[in-house]
Write a protein that holds these residues in place. Structure first.
Motif: not given
Length: 431
Positions: A98-127
């Protein structure tokens, strides 16, 4: 809780909690690294749709089994459950965020940084994803990282009941409507209803209303760079006055009616207008028998105070099936992938550019008929700021308390919200 003197008892307690979670369905039975088994955990509102989506994906990936787990709808229980699962290495592979919970879950190391996955340049990118909505999943502690993707680009629109407008002899909303036009119509309809129906019924102000209004007047709810809130500034006070005055002058139903257990709502046919989002549409279609449609959020000084927010999906840090998880997420965001199941229920506005333009949501029979409003407002929305940790709850409680002081006790808006601002900033300073 991290004091050394408590390590032994706490370790035992943590083990007990994790074991109870496993027994309760928050841990997967098959091996955690089994590439043929994917675990997705979502809150109760999303479970039925996710099971349908999972079944569709299994049909095109016949060697894969997807387990859909349920996490609590209440935010505090949600985060606690996930943090505890991470400590016990029992996190699912994909989790609802949830947008308002992102800081709590990221700081608790629950969620993964997706930048390396986006950077692969496959079907799904940041853009591919609307930048403002994707930006909601950038944690304050690491703003360059991305810890989730929105599921629906929820932005506010104005719902209106055509029958009640006709009953009160009021012209229907137009694209040129101002906030004053909306309130004038609401007052006329409320007076015509004489307690049987109302122009608008609003309880405690919603962030998707007050956040863009405060922004429009030149202030802010929260600024990450300064770590400050300005909900009591002179500019914000003007926004609050515009929002709250109709609560007390007969324009809307009284605050007591709006916050009662039996408050009339739009889908009951007793309320002429409601500021809401696409996610409200399934309930309205199911319950409201009168003709209705949507219009853009009315103008304030030539601008539209459009708000919004989102829930999303995140990969988890401890998953041993990240490749499988990313393949699912890539498919999910395709117009012919998982998103189409959400769109078909009328509840989602695709958060991708291609989905907005080509998604099946555009071909659904009305109401609502004016679907371009959802597209336009999604691109213009001022989205909810995520405050650090406990300050988020302090903000919500302080706004509610200040509102009650103003509408129930007649406390000046400036006094009530300056006090609210102090409470929020104290919480921010003590994080």
């Amino acid at each position: 809780m991290s004091k050394r003197s408590r390590r032994g008892p706490l370790a035992a307690l943590l083990l007990l909690i994790v074991m109870s979670m496993v027994a309760g369905g928050c841990a997967s039975g098959p091996a955690r690294d089994d590439p043929h088994h994917l675990v997705i955990a979502v809150a109760g509102h999303f479970v039925a749709q996710m099971r349908q989506i999972a079944a569709a994906y299994e049909k095109v990936n016949t060697d894969l089994t997807i387990e859909v787990q349920t996490i609590p709808d209440e935010a505090g229980s949600w985060t606690q459950r996930l943090v505890t699962a991470r400590l016990g290495e029992q996190l699912p592979d994909i989790v609802e965020n949830v947008d308002t919970l992102i800081n709590q879950l990221a700081d608790a190391r629950v969620t993964e940084d997706l930048r390396p996955w986006f950077a692969r340049g496959g079907e799904l990118t940041e853009d591919d994803i609307l930048p403002e909505f994707l930006g909601q999943y950038r944690p304050l502690s690491s703003p360059e990282e991305i810890h989730g993707m929105p599921v629906s680009a929820d932005a506010t629109v104005l719902f209106y009941n055509e029958h009640l407008f006709q009953e009160a002899g009021v012209d229907l909303p137009t694209d040129a409507w101002t906030w004053d036009d909306m309130n004038a119509a609401a007052r006329t309809i409320t007076e015509a209803g004489a307690g049987k129906f109302y122009g608008m019924v609003n309880g405690d102000p919603w962030q998707a209303v007050y956040n863009p209004m405060i922004h429009l007047y030149g202030s802010f709810v929260y600024d990450g760079e300064t770590n400050q809130s300005r909900i009591g500034s002179p500019e914000a006070v003007k926004a609050w006055e515009r929002i709250l005055t109709p609560y007390t002058d007969g324009t809307y139903a009284s605050y007591g009616i709006a916050t009662s257990g039996a408050a009339p709502n739009f889908e009951s046919g007793k309320v002429a207008m409601q500021i809401g989002v696409r996610g409200n549409v399934p309930t309205i279609r199911d319950q409201l028998k009168d003709p209705w449609d949507v219009a853009p959020i009315p103008l304030v000084d030539g601008k539209r105070p459009v708000g919004g927010g989102s829930y999303g999906l995140s990969m988890t840090t401890t998953s041993l099936r990240k490749e499988v998880a990313w393949e699912f997420l890539t498919w999910f965001y395709r117009p012919d992938g998982g998103m189409r199941f959400l769109e078909q229920t009328y509840q989602a506005v695709p958060p991708t550019s291609v989905g907005l333009a080509e998604g099946v949501w555009r071909d659904l029979p009305g109401p609502p008929h004016n679907i371009d409003v959802f597209d336009e407002d999604a691109k213009a929305a001022v989205l909810a700021p995520a405050l650090p940790r406990r300050a988020q709850a302090v903000l919500e409680n302080s706004v509610q308390e200040a509102t009650q002081k103003v509408v129930l006790r007649g406390v000046p808006v400036s006094e009530a919200f300056q006090e609210a601002e102090r409470k929020v900033n104290d919480a921010l300073d003590s994080r």
